[in-house]
Scaffold this active site. Structure first.
Site, PDB file in Angstrom:
ATOM      1  CB  SER A 685     -50.007 -14.422  10.786  1.00  0.00           C
ATOM      2  OG  SER A 685     -49.158 -13.308  10.843  1.00  0.00           O
ATOM      3  CE  LYS A 728     -47.986 -12.541   6.843  1.00  0.00           C
ATOM      4  NZ  LYS A 728     -48.984 -13.385   7.504  1.00  0.00           N
TER       5      LYS A 728
END
Ligand SMILES: Nc1ncnc2c1ncn2[C@@H]1O[C@H](COP(=O)(O)OP(=O)(O)OP(=O)(O)O)[C@@H](O)[C@H]1O
Ligand SMILES: [Mg+2]
Length: 778
Positions: A685, A728
């Site tokens: 990611s 996140k």
């Protein structure tokens, strides 16, 4: 008949006769006799006055007055060796038998019997043949054995010794016979036997019989002795045991068995279990107390009677009520609550749930365990929790076989036992930390427990009888999904707990944690005031976590100190927690929050990462230096991240070339560094962030400081979906970042993002790398 001689003694024709009661006189032996009856005394006196010779004949009965007919006809002529007169007129005499003789006629009856007799000589008395000799030895041998075996025999050892020296058959026969304690008939019979051989044969038989009898007697005596010894010993031990038991207060065994029997019938067991319990109880009843196995059996039976074979709490599923309870106990977690309510609705509709098991997955301290308790409360069921962390042995789940010392049922059955009902909410905590090794695979046993198809008969090694788990509502918890064995994960319906934003934490602290802590510390509602700004500082500067456990700890620490102060000063004034006090209570800030870069820079990008304890913000730095075109990666990067760095470099070079950058990259070494090197980082990611940093470096264009990003990139620049969006974004929000670039496919995750975060931040959804660069580069 003329006179005859025996051993040079002249025997007259007419002899006085003494009738013997219970005795037979044999030739060539000396025996003592008591002479008592008047007739006998007369005969004795007569003989003593003459030649001391008397004919002794045994009487057939034991009458005192005897006629001729009461006497045997064969007797022994004896010589009186000594006489000892006793005061009562009777005499004790020693008589030596001389020879056998037969009565011919009675010549007088009064005052004593007188008879004429003729001697009966032993046939072939002098010539001993071989057969006789052999028999003689045998008889002597047997006699010796008898004398040895008869403990109280009046056979003197001298006689036995003497007999070995003897050569005279008649003497041997006499000695053996009188010492054998034979019946009078038998003795008389031998006396009347003419041939020595026949007499010896007869003795042989009689001795043999005697020996047998003695042998049997001996065995019986031995056995009796043994028996008595054993009985005595047992009696002794039993008495001791009784006193020990009394001392220890051990109840009587019978009572115990009866008590267990009552418990078994009260336990409402299924038929099969009842049968097994009764069988084992029988076994226990037959066991001597203090047999070690008895104590195992007792423990086993205790388990059987205490398990809730058919005990249930009455369940009520009222969705409105359940929703209220869930809301009362937990702030936020809307999606979680919704899923739980759906689950309960289905359960209510179906009656018995045969669906997948709920699995609550999320970082520590996000309320997984405590919402499990709420589910139980909402359903009115009991709650039990079993931690599976670090569990490696199948026997922990399924129990040890009863043959093991200290064996117990496994955790599942123990949990049910603790619950006391067969339908609790059963939380399997830390299911992600179950391991596999040589001791078997615990997850296989878990599968059996969780699978609705087979858990109506869950087999525990210790119990040996299946237990019905189908009424149990299992709820599992885990921090991460990856380590759960796939077969097990397949049975689980995952509900994610993503972690809380600062704002959510504030609410949780204010509405749940602080009131709870007040109660724990005995504080009144208005004894302390914690302004929101200070609470936010606690959250921001003294904790860094996705959940609220550390927050709870810090708040508890503050309240402890406040309580102490209140008690010490006994002041009634409200304590207002300001930042000075906070500093005093908790010390300097433990965390300076990861913040956004302070200025736009070339080759530096803020990335967003996910860890099991929540999201994190990190910056990616790239630089180039003269070299050989190598790619250097530092900062504890995992394999997947290294590969995506390679892909990023390839893309960035192509992208730079397309923008007309005319540089020979093959001569430069590229260095990619991801700071906070202590933390291992992996996953694809960081793709957009690394690519952006490289492109920025090659094009010499700075990256906007308020931008952060997450997303996977393909070689041709397509941006792909990633996970952990909420964590996140929360981390980015904490760090004060304003713009987040996310993969387009992650747009769906925006529902999870708290409102205030959506208000504070701008989200850009990128389909390709071009979209990312357009937003990120200045
Ligand atoms: N949404 C919430 N509302 C109110 N209290 C909460 C909430 N989330 C967590 N808590 C509180 O936080 C504390 C920790 O929660 P809990 O023990 O359930 O965490 P957990 O998810 O089971 O963590 P772990 O993975 O470490 O076991 C509990 O006291 C719980 O009541
Ligand atoms: Mg927990």
């Amino acid at each position: 008949m003329a006179n005859f001689r025996v051993n040079n003694i002249l025997i007259p024709q007419e002899l006085p006769l003494i009738a013997l009661k219970n005795t037979v006189l044999f030739p060539r032996v000396v025996i003592p006799l008591i002479v008592q009856r008047s007739k006998s005394v007369g005969a004795l006196d007569h003989a003593m006055a003459k030649d001391r010779l008397i004919f002794f004949v045994t009487q057939k009965n034991i009458e005192d007055n005897v006629s001729e007919r009461d006497l045997f006809t064969t007797g022994t002529i004896g010589r009186i060796v000594s006489v000892f007169k006793l005061p009562d007129g009777s005499s004790k005499v020693d008589v030596e038998g001389l020879t056998r003789a037969k009565i011919i006629s009675f010549t007088a009856k009064e005052p004593f019997f007188k008879v004429t007799a003729e001697p009966v000589l032993m046939k072939n008395g002098n010539e001993i043949n071989l057969e006789e000799k052999a028999l003689m030895r045998l008889v002597v041998d047997q006699f010796r054995s008898v004398s040895e075996m008869k403990p109280f025999a009046n056979i003197l050892p001298e006689i036995v010794y003497m007999m070995n020296q003897l050569k005279d058959v008649e003497q041997i026969i006499s000695l053996v016979t009188i010492n054998l304690n034979l019946e009078i008939q038998d003795q008389q019979h031998i006396l009347e036997t003419d041939r020595a051989l026949d007499a010896l044969k007869r003795l042989n038989i009689l001795l043999g019989r005697e020996l047998e009898i003695l042998e049997a007697e001996k065995n019986v005596a031995k056995e009796t002795k043994k028996q008595i010894g054993k009985m005595q010993k047992e009696l002794f031990l039993r008495e001791q045991l009784k006193s020990i038991e009394k001392e220890l207060g051990v109840e009587d065994d019978r009572d115990e068995i009866n008590m267990l029997k009552d418990k078994i019938s009260a336990a409402d067991m299924p038929k099969e279990v009842h049968g097994k319990a009764m069988k084992e109880l029988n076994r226990l009843g037959k066991m001597p107390p203090f047999n070690p196995e008895a104590s195992y059996l007792r423990t086993y039976l205790d388990w059987l009677v205490e398990l809730p074979w058919s005990k249930k709490t009455k369940e009520k599923i009222d969705l409105k009520e359940a929703e209220k309870i869930l809301n009362d106990d937990h702030y936020g977690l809307d999606r979680v609550k919704e899923r739980i309510l759906e689950y309960l609705a289905v359960q209510k509709q179906v009656g018995k749930m045969k669906g997948p098991i709920l699995c609550l997955v999320g970082p520590p301290g996000t309320g997984k365990t405590s919402i499990g308790q709420s589910i139980a409360r909402a359903l009115g069921r009991k709650f039990v929790r079993v931690s599976l962390g670090g569990l490696r042995d199948e026997a922990e789940i399924r129990g040890h076989r009863r043959t093991y010392v200290g064996a117990l049922p496994g955790r599942i059955v123990q949990g049910i036992h603790n619950a006391g009902v067969k339908n609790p909410v059963f939380m399997l905590d830390e299911i992600d930390k179950v391991g596999i090794d040589f001791r078997g695979d615990p997850s296989a046993a878990l599968l059996e427990a969780l699978d609705p198809q087979q858990n109506h008969a869950f087999s525990d090694h210790y119990l040996e009888i299946p237990f019905d788990l189908s009424d149990v509502l299992f709820v599992a918890t885990a921090n991460i999904l990856d380590t759960i064995p796939p077969a097990l994960r397949d049975r689980l319906e995952v509900i994610e707990f993503p972690g809380y934003s600062e704002d959510e934490k504030l609410h949780i602290a204010r509405d749940f944690l602080i009131p709870k802590l007040y109660k724990d510390h005995g504080l009144k509602k208005n004894s302390i005031s914690i302004p929101n700004s200070v609470l936010a500082d606690v959250i921001r500067k003294h904790t860094r976590e996705a959940g609220v456990r550390d927050l709870e700890r810090q708040l508890a620490s503050i309240l402890r100190k406040v309580t102490r102060k209140l008690v010490e000063t006994s002041s009634k004034r409200q304590v207002v927690l300001n930042s000075d006090l906070l500093h005093k209570y908790l010390g300097p800030a433990r965390f300076s929050h990861q913040v956004a870069e302070t200025q736009d820079e070339v080759g530096v990008v803020t990335g967003l990462g996910w860890t099991p304890v929540g999201g994190e913000v990190f910056s990616i730095e790239v630089s180039k230096m003269p070299g050989k075109g190598r790619l250097i990666l530092t900062g504890q990067l995992g394999a997947v991240m290294k590969e995506s760095a390679q892909a990023a470099l390839s893309f960035a070079r192509a992208r730079a070339a397309k923008s007309g950058v005319k540089e020979d990259f093959n001569r430069d070494d590229i260095h990619i560094h991801v700071p906070s090197g202590a933390i291992k980082k992996d996953g694809p990611s960081a793709g957009t962030a690394m690519t952006t940093a490289l492109v920025s470096l090659f094009l010499k264009k700075p990256v906007k400081k308020e931008v952060c990003m997450t997303g996977e990139v393909t070689l041709r620049g397509k941006v792909l979906e990633i996970g952990g969006v909420k964590e996140k974004i929360l981390a980015a929000h904490r760090a004060g970042l304003k713009v987040a670039i996310l993969p387009l496919e992650n747009k769906k995750d925006m529902d999870d993002i708290p409102k205030e975060v959506r208000r504070d931040m701008k989200f850009v959804f990128a389909k390709t790398m071009e979209d990312v660069l357009k937003t990120a580069l200045r």
